[in-house]
Each structure stands twice: as structure tokens, then as C-alpha cells.
Design a protein around this motif. Sequence first.
Motif, PDB file in Angstrom:
ATOM      1  N   HIS A  37      -3.823  -2.355  12.698  1.00  0.00           N
ATOM      2  CA  HIS A  37      -3.546  -1.250  13.611  1.00  0.00           C
ATOM      3  C   HIS A  37      -2.782  -0.171  12.857  1.00  0.00           C
ATOM      4  O   HIS A  37      -2.321  -0.388  11.740  1.00  0.00           O
ATOM      5  N   GLY A  38      -2.643   0.959  13.496  1.00  0.00           N
ATOM      6  CA  GLY A  38      -1.817   2.010  12.935  1.00  0.00           C
ATOM      7  C   GLY A  38      -2.522   3.345  12.947  1.00  0.00           C
ATOM      8  O   GLY A  38      -3.682   3.453  13.348  1.00  0.00           O
ATOM      9  N   ASN A  39      -1.793   4.338  12.512  1.00  0.00           N
ATOM     10  CA  ASN A  39      -2.386   5.662  12.387  1.00  0.00           C
ATOM     11  C   ASN A  39      -1.917   6.285  11.085  1.00  0.00           C
ATOM     12  O   ASN A  39      -0.917   5.880  10.498  1.00  0.00           O
ATOM     13  N   ILE A  40      -2.656   7.248  10.679  1.00  0.00           N
ATOM     14  CA  ILE A  40      -2.435   7.865   9.381  1.00  0.00           C
ATOM     15  C   ILE A  40      -1.028   8.447   9.239  1.00  0.00           C
ATOM     16  O   ILE A  40      -0.463   8.462   8.148  1.00  0.00           O
ATOM     17  N   LEU A  43       1.495   5.378   8.605  1.00  0.00           N
ATOM     18  CA  LEU A  43       1.036   4.317   7.714  1.00  0.00           C
ATOM     19  C   LEU A  43       1.916   4.128   6.476  1.00  0.00           C
ATOM     20  O   LEU A  43       2.244   2.999   6.107  1.00  0.00           O
ATOM     21  N   THR A  46       5.037   2.264   7.392  1.00  0.00           N
ATOM     22  CA  THR A  46       4.724   0.872   7.737  1.00  0.00           C
ATOM     23  C   THR A  46       4.507   0.051   6.473  1.00  0.00           C
ATOM     24  O   THR A  46       5.045  -1.048   6.334  1.00  0.00           O
ATOM     25  N   VAL A  59      -4.611  -3.390   4.397  1.00  0.00           N
ATOM     26  CA  VAL A  59      -4.853  -2.515   5.544  1.00  0.00           C
ATOM     27  C   VAL A  59      -6.332  -2.580   5.901  1.00  0.00           C
ATOM     28  O   VAL A  59      -7.188  -2.369   5.037  1.00  0.00           O
ATOM     29  N   ILE A  64      -7.733   1.972  11.268  1.00  0.00           N
ATOM     30  CA  ILE A  64      -6.609   2.908  11.212  1.00  0.00           C
ATOM     31  C   ILE A  64      -7.035   4.247  11.804  1.00  0.00           C
ATOM     32  O   ILE A  64      -7.981   4.890  11.322  1.00  0.00           O
ATOM     33  N   ASP A  65      -6.333   4.667  12.847  1.00  0.00           N
ATOM     34  CA  ASP A  65      -6.627   5.950  13.487  1.00  0.00           C
ATOM     35  C   ASP A  65      -6.342   7.103  12.528  1.00  0.00           C
ATOM     36  O   ASP A  65      -5.324   7.111  11.837  1.00  0.00           O
ATOM     37  N   MET A  77      -5.720   6.147   0.396  1.00  0.00           N
ATOM     38  CA  MET A  77      -4.980   4.884   0.461  1.00  0.00           C
ATOM     39  C   MET A  77      -4.451   4.508  -0.926  1.00  0.00           C
ATOM     40  O   MET A  77      -3.284   4.154  -1.072  1.00  0.00           O
TER      41      MET A  77
END
Length: 186
Positions: A37-40, A43, A46, A59, A64-65, A77
Motif C-alpha cells: 500500500h501507499g502513495n507516491i 513512500l 515509509t 514495494v 502504489i498510488d 524507485m
Amino acid sequence: MDISEILAIDPIIAAVRNEDRLKAALMAPVRVIFLLHGNICALADTIKSIKDADKMVFVHLDLIDGLGRDQAAVQYMADYIKPDGIITTHNNLARYAKDSGLLIIQRIFLLDSMSLDRGIAGIGQTGPDAVEILPGTLPREIAYCHTRLLCPIIAGGLIRTKDDIIAALNAGAMAVSTSDETLWEA
């Protein structure tokens, strides 16, 4: 240490789908976290918190949104977020990740024999560092893949009991990913 060495020591992987589970995973004795899960925007922070807890982080790029499913996302990334690796179901993303120096865990879903054959063929083309097979509660299919793949197998999905973990490991999986935090202590 590479992923195989870590999984040989600690075969339980925390699959994290929300912030509460992330907090629990950071406190758990697991050494590897699959971030699902997560968003840019959040990230990088996190990933830093996970690495500060001395854990490997992979990841799931597809979840990932705000990230595209393309070479630029993989490069972003690798250059800026810096996880240990990515998880993906897409062969092209796995190839880009390999070229970018990230570790790759390629997921395959065992829906039927055709999806299994396609998954094995794709893995042969991309050469991931490990393969995650879902659902992980199919020991016969895990054993089948174990005889055909040259990389570690991780069983994931629908792992609900210690017996599921034992069956997957006995079938040839090197590790098990689960979102059930009661099993992270197993």
C-alpha cells in the motif's frame, strides 16, 4: 546479505496493507516487509522508517498510488525511493527493475494450468531474485514450481495458520508472506 540468505534465516515475511499493520511489522521479529500500500507522496518516508528498523523492504509497484506501471516508475524507485526491491506481476517492470539494480520478486497467480505455464515462462524470461506464488495454500503447485524454477519461491495469499506455513515450506517454498500479524511471530 542477499534475499535468499535472509529468508533462510527468517522465512516469515510481513505483508503490509495499511499503516497500522506497518507499525506492527516494524515491531515484529520479521526481517522482510512487503509493502502492499501507499502513495507516491509518502513512500520515501515509509521506506526510510522500514530501513531504520533494519528490515528489508520490497514495494509492490503495482499497488502504489500515483506511480505509473512503466520504466520511469521503476527508475524513480531505484534513484529516489531506494527500496531493496520491487514486487510486480509484470514482466516488463521486472526487466526494468533488474536493469536498475533493484531486487525483483515476481508474483504469479495460480488461477489455472494456463496461468501457471505463462507464469513460469515469464519468470524464465525475467530472471527474478524470487517468485511469489499466490495463493500460497497449494502445496502441490508449489512443489511443481520448485522443480521448474531456479530461484527461491515465496508462498503468499490465504496463509492463515501455522499449518499453512509448514505445508508451503515443506512443499519447497523458501518463505511465506502473510498479512496475518499473529503469524509474524511464528
